[in-house]
Design a protein around this motif. Structure first.
Motif, PDB file in Angstrom:
ATOM      1  N   LEU A 168      51.586  47.701  34.735  1.00 40.41           N
ATOM      2  CA  LEU A 168      50.659  47.229  33.703  1.00 40.41           C
ATOM      3  C   LEU A 168      51.233  47.380  32.300  1.00 40.41           C
ATOM      4  CD1 LEU A 168      47.189  48.301  35.135  1.00 40.41           C
ATOM      5  CD2 LEU A 168      48.282  46.058  35.167  1.00 40.41           C
ATOM      6  N   ARG A 169      52.139  48.310  32.111  1.00 45.94           N
ATOM      7  CA  ARG A 169      52.835  48.394  30.833  1.00 45.94           C
ATOM      8  C   ARG A 169      53.748  47.181  30.640  1.00 45.94           C
ATOM      9  NH1 ARG A 169      54.807  53.362  31.161  1.00 45.94           N
ATOM     10  NH2 ARG A 169      56.932  52.803  31.739  1.00 45.94           N
ATOM     11  N   LEU A 170      54.399  46.744  31.723  1.00 44.51           N
ATOM     12  CA  LEU A 170      55.217  45.532  31.655  1.00 44.51           C
ATOM     13  C   LEU A 170      54.357  44.300  31.408  1.00 44.51           C
ATOM     14  CD1 LEU A 170      57.729  46.169  34.586  1.00 44.51           C
ATOM     15  CD2 LEU A 170      58.155  46.400  32.127  1.00 44.51           C
ATOM     16  N   VAL A 171      53.192  44.262  32.029  1.00 46.27           N
ATOM     17  CA  VAL A 171      52.262  43.146  31.796  1.00 46.27           C
ATOM     18  C   VAL A 171      51.894  43.073  30.324  1.00 46.27           C
ATOM     19  CG1 VAL A 171      49.929  42.296  32.269  1.00 46.27           C
ATOM     20  CG2 VAL A 171      51.351  43.145  34.148  1.00 46.27           C
ATOM     21  N   ALA A 172      51.540  44.202  29.740  1.00 41.74           N
ATOM     22  CA  ALA A 172      51.145  44.226  28.331  1.00 41.74           C
ATOM     23  C   ALA A 172      52.263  43.718  27.428  1.00 41.74           C
ATOM     24  CB  ALA A 172      50.744  45.649  27.924  1.00 41.74           C
ATOM     25  N   LYS A 173      53.487  44.033  27.769  1.00 40.82           N
ATOM     26  CA  LYS A 173      54.620  43.689  26.910  1.00 40.82           C
ATOM     27  C   LYS A 173      55.138  42.273  27.133  1.00 40.82           C
ATOM     28  CE  LYS A 173      59.050  45.539  25.304  1.00 40.82           C
ATOM     29  NZ  LYS A 173      60.038  46.641  25.456  1.00 40.82           N
ATOM     30  N   HIS A 174      55.110  41.787  28.387  1.00 41.53           N
ATOM     31  CA  HIS A 174      55.836  40.557  28.702  1.00 41.53           C
ATOM     32  C   HIS A 174      54.991  39.418  29.271  1.00 41.53           C
ATOM     33  CE1 HIS A 174      59.803  42.438  28.149  1.00 41.53           C
ATOM     34  NE2 HIS A 174      59.325  43.500  28.792  1.00 41.53           N
ATOM     35  N   ALA A 175      53.832  39.689  29.836  1.00 37.62           N
ATOM     36  CA  ALA A 175      53.160  38.678  30.653  1.00 37.62           C
ATOM     37  C   ALA A 175      52.217  37.792  29.847  1.00 37.62           C
ATOM     38  CB  ALA A 175      52.385  39.343  31.786  1.00 37.62           C
ATOM     39  N   ASP A 176      52.155  36.544  30.261  1.00 32.27           N
ATOM     40  CA  ASP A 176      51.113  35.620  29.818  1.00 32.27           C
ATOM     41  C   ASP A 176      49.964  35.596  30.817  1.00 32.27           C
ATOM     42  OD1 ASP A 176      52.588  34.228  27.482  1.00 32.27           O
ATOM     43  OD2 ASP A 176      54.006  34.095  29.154  1.00 32.27           O
ATOM     44  N   ILE A 177      50.286  35.934  32.081  1.00 31.76           N
ATOM     45  CA  ILE A 177      49.302  35.965  33.165  1.00 31.76           C
ATOM     46  C   ILE A 177      49.536  37.246  33.955  1.00 31.76           C
ATOM     47  CG2 ILE A 177      48.361  34.750  35.170  1.00 31.76           C
ATOM     48  CD1 ILE A 177      49.869  32.222  34.141  1.00 31.76           C
ATOM     49  N   TRP A 178      48.457  37.940  34.282  1.00 33.61           N
ATOM     50  CA  TRP A 178      48.558  39.092  35.174  1.00 33.61           C
ATOM     51  C   TRP A 178      47.821  38.765  36.452  1.00 33.61           C
ATOM     52  CZ3 TRP A 178      44.374  43.135  35.694  1.00 33.61           C
ATOM     53  CH2 TRP A 178      44.705  44.054  36.694  1.00 33.61           C
ATOM     54  N   HIS A 179      48.525  38.864  37.601  1.00 36.86           N
ATOM     55  CA  HIS A 179      47.869  38.656  38.887  1.00 36.86           C
ATOM     56  C   HIS A 179      47.580  39.990  39.543  1.00 36.86           C
ATOM     57  CE1 HIS A 179      46.546  36.527  42.450  1.00 36.86           C
ATOM     58  NE2 HIS A 179      47.165  37.464  43.146  1.00 36.86           N
ATOM     59  N   SER A 180      46.304  40.227  39.816  1.00 37.94           N
ATOM     60  CA  SER A 180      45.858  41.447  40.467  1.00 37.94           C
ATOM     61  C   SER A 180      45.469  41.149  41.909  1.00 37.94           C
ATOM     62  CB  SER A 180      44.646  42.028  39.728  1.00 37.94           C
ATOM     63  OG  SER A 180      44.072  43.078  40.479  1.00 37.94           O
ATOM     64  N   PHE A 181      45.837  42.056  42.803  1.00 39.53           N
ATOM     65  CA  PHE A 181      45.442  41.958  44.206  1.00 39.53           C
ATOM     66  C   PHE A 181      44.235  42.848  44.495  1.00 39.53           C
ATOM     67  CE2 PHE A 181      49.953  41.099  43.778  1.00 39.53           C
ATOM     68  CZ  PHE A 181      50.113  39.930  44.509  1.00 39.53           C
ATOM     69  N   ALA A 182      43.595  43.363  43.447  1.00 36.59           N
ATOM     70  CA  ALA A 182      42.551  44.377  43.591  1.00 36.59           C
ATOM     71  C   ALA A 182      41.187  43.758  43.891  1.00 36.59           C
ATOM     72  CB  ALA A 182      42.457  45.204  42.312  1.00 36.59           C
ATOM     73  N   ASP A 183      40.298  44.602  44.416  1.00 35.44           N
ATOM     74  CA  ASP A 183      38.897  44.207  44.526  1.00 35.44           C
ATOM     75  C   ASP A 183      38.243  44.345  43.149  1.00 35.44           C
ATOM     76  OD1 ASP A 183      38.224  46.947  44.109  1.00 35.44           O
ATOM     77  OD2 ASP A 183      38.184  47.324  46.262  1.00 35.44           O
ATOM     78  N   ALA A 184      36.979  43.941  43.058  1.00 30.68           N
ATOM     79  CA  ALA A 184      36.330  43.865  41.750  1.00 30.68           C
ATOM     80  C   ALA A 184      36.227  45.227  41.075  1.00 30.68           C
ATOM     81  CB  ALA A 184      34.945  43.226  41.898  1.00 30.68           C
ATOM     82  N   ASP A 185      35.847  46.264  41.821  1.00 34.41           N
ATOM     83  CA  ASP A 185      35.708  47.585  41.199  1.00 34.41           C
ATOM     84  C   ASP A 185      37.052  48.083  40.670  1.00 34.41           C
ATOM     85  OD1 ASP A 185      33.016  47.687  41.694  1.00 34.41           O
ATOM     86  OD2 ASP A 185      33.206  48.841  43.554  1.00 34.41           O
ATOM     87  N   THR A 186      38.097  47.889  41.464  1.00 36.93           N
ATOM     88  CA  THR A 186      39.423  48.316  41.033  1.00 36.93           C
ATOM     89  C   THR A 186      39.912  47.479  39.863  1.00 36.93           C
ATOM     90  OG1 THR A 186      39.884  48.970  43.313  1.00 36.93           O
ATOM     91  CG2 THR A 186      41.767  48.807  41.826  1.00 36.93           C
ATOM     92  N   LEU A 187      39.606  46.194  39.896  1.00 34.00           N
ATOM     93  CA  LEU A 187      39.997  45.319  38.796  1.00 34.00           C
ATOM     94  C   LEU A 187      39.395  45.806  37.486  1.00 34.00           C
ATOM     95  CD1 LEU A 187      41.351  42.630  37.846  1.00 34.00           C
ATOM     96  CD2 LEU A 187      39.115  41.550  38.229  1.00 34.00           C
ATOM     97  N   GLU A 188      38.135  46.199  37.510  1.00 34.32           N
ATOM     98  CA  GLU A 188      37.490  46.670  36.288  1.00 34.32           C
ATOM     99  C   GLU A 188      38.227  47.873  35.721  1.00 34.32           C
ATOM    100  OE1 GLU A 188      32.989  47.624  34.655  1.00 34.32           O
ATOM    101  OE2 GLU A 188      33.392  47.786  36.809  1.00 34.32           O
ATOM    102  N   HIS A 189      38.603  48.806  36.592  1.00 34.54           N
ATOM    103  CA  HIS A 189      39.341  49.983  36.145  1.00 34.54           C
ATOM    104  C   HIS A 189      40.707  49.599  35.580  1.00 34.54           C
ATOM    105  CE1 HIS A 189      41.349  53.857  36.120  1.00 34.54           C
ATOM    106  NE2 HIS A 189      42.285  53.345  36.919  1.00 34.54           N
ATOM    107  N   LYS A 190      41.430  48.745  36.286  1.00 34.14           N
ATOM    108  CA  LYS A 190      42.790  48.408  35.862  1.00 34.14           C
ATOM    109  C   LYS A 190      42.794  47.571  34.587  1.00 34.14           C
ATOM    110  CE  LYS A 190      44.971  49.106  40.310  1.00 34.14           C
ATOM    111  NZ  LYS A 190      45.755  50.291  39.897  1.00 34.14           N
ATOM    112  N   LEU A 191      41.767  46.788  34.370  1.00 30.99           N
ATOM    113  CA  LEU A 191      41.666  46.075  33.093  1.00 30.99           C
ATOM    114  C   LEU A 191      41.544  47.059  31.933  1.00 30.99           C
ATOM    115  CD1 LEU A 191      39.381  43.075  34.077  1.00 30.99           C
ATOM    116  CD2 LEU A 191      41.711  42.923  33.166  1.00 30.99           C
TER     117      LEU A 191
END
Length: 256
Positions: A168-191
């Motif tokens: 997620l640190r690489l996503v913040a620095k380099h990504a235009d799109i982040w693809h998550s394989f998480a379920d909704a609850d986990t997605l909320e945390h990782k966001l």
């Protein structure tokens, strides 16, 4: 804050079918109105008969660049371990030109050990592969600036994965799109974790499009959390686009 429409991807898994079927299904998906066609970057099927029919990622993307006319194309995701970063940048630039500016560079650190052992790549550790990805991303960006001709556009970079300390640190620095394989609850945390990494480097997290699987049970909640790219998958021997048709209808209602 960037207001994004919903986009729909189809991951057309390049396994258990001949290429004529893959080409026909890609064309049908484009006609139905899909926004992005993805494949994946593996050398063997991920499920079903382990030695079943399977095709390579990047040569297929080049073919899709010619056989389609509207959809974005890319890998979900390309494995950083298999190619020199400068070469991958050049490959991406070339497919970008062939497609008229429709390539998305999806990239990740790799995980499927058989790909590595059968093709002679060092598997190493998950942490080591992520460190290699961290080194590769600026090299790819630097090579794009040197190529002649340059890419037709700033090629969007999609990073897949959810590791909180490195990915997620690489996503913040380099990504235009982040693809998550998480379920909704986990997605909320990782966001929340991703927003923290963005704050550290001074980036607006709304610049990053959030991409998820398109399962109907959690789709609406993921939309409310900020997801705007939803991808469904199909593979061989008889690819089924029923779920794609349903989620395209959902997209059109959301975007109305």
């Amino acid at each position: 804050m960037i207001d994004r429409p919903v986009r729909i991807g189809l991951q057309l898994q390049p396994q258990h079918m001949d290429y004529a079927t893959i080409r026909r299904t890609a064309s049908e998906a484009e006609d139905l109105g899909v926004d992005i066609l993805f494949n994946w970057d593996h050398f063997y099927p991920l499920y079903g008969e382990p030695d079943g029919l399977h095709f390579e990622c990047w040569t297929m993307l080049a073919a899709w660049a010619e056989s389609t006319s509207r959809v974005d194309i890319g890998a979900l995701v390309s494995c950083n371990s298999y190619r020199n970063p400068e070469l991958l940048a050049d490959m991406a630039r070339t497919v970008d030109h062939i497609s008229g500016g429709r390539l998305i560079l999806g990239i990740g650190s790799g995980w499927f050990e058989r790909d590595y052992t059968e093709y002679g790549y060092e598997f190493g550790t998950a942490g080591g592969r992520l460190d290699d990805l961290a080194t590769a991303l600026p090299r790819i960006e630097s090579r794009w600036a040197k190529l002649n001709p340059p890419p037709t556009r700033d090629i969007p970079v999609l990073i897949g994965g959810g590791g909180e300390k490195k990915t997620l640190r690489l996503v913040a620095k380099h990504a235009d799109i982040w693809h998550s394989f998480a379920d909704a609850d986990t997605l909320e945390h990782k966001l929340g974790v991703l927003r923290g990494h963005c704050a550290t480097i001074g980036r607006d997290p709304s610049e990053i499009e959030v991409s998820v699987a398109g399962g109907p049970d959690s789709r609406d909640r993921m939309y409310e959390l900020g997801a705007r790219l939803f991808t469904v998958g199909t593979g061989g021997p008889d690819p089924d686009l029923t779920e794609l048709r349903e989620i395209l209808s959902w997209r059109d209602k959301r975007n109305a």
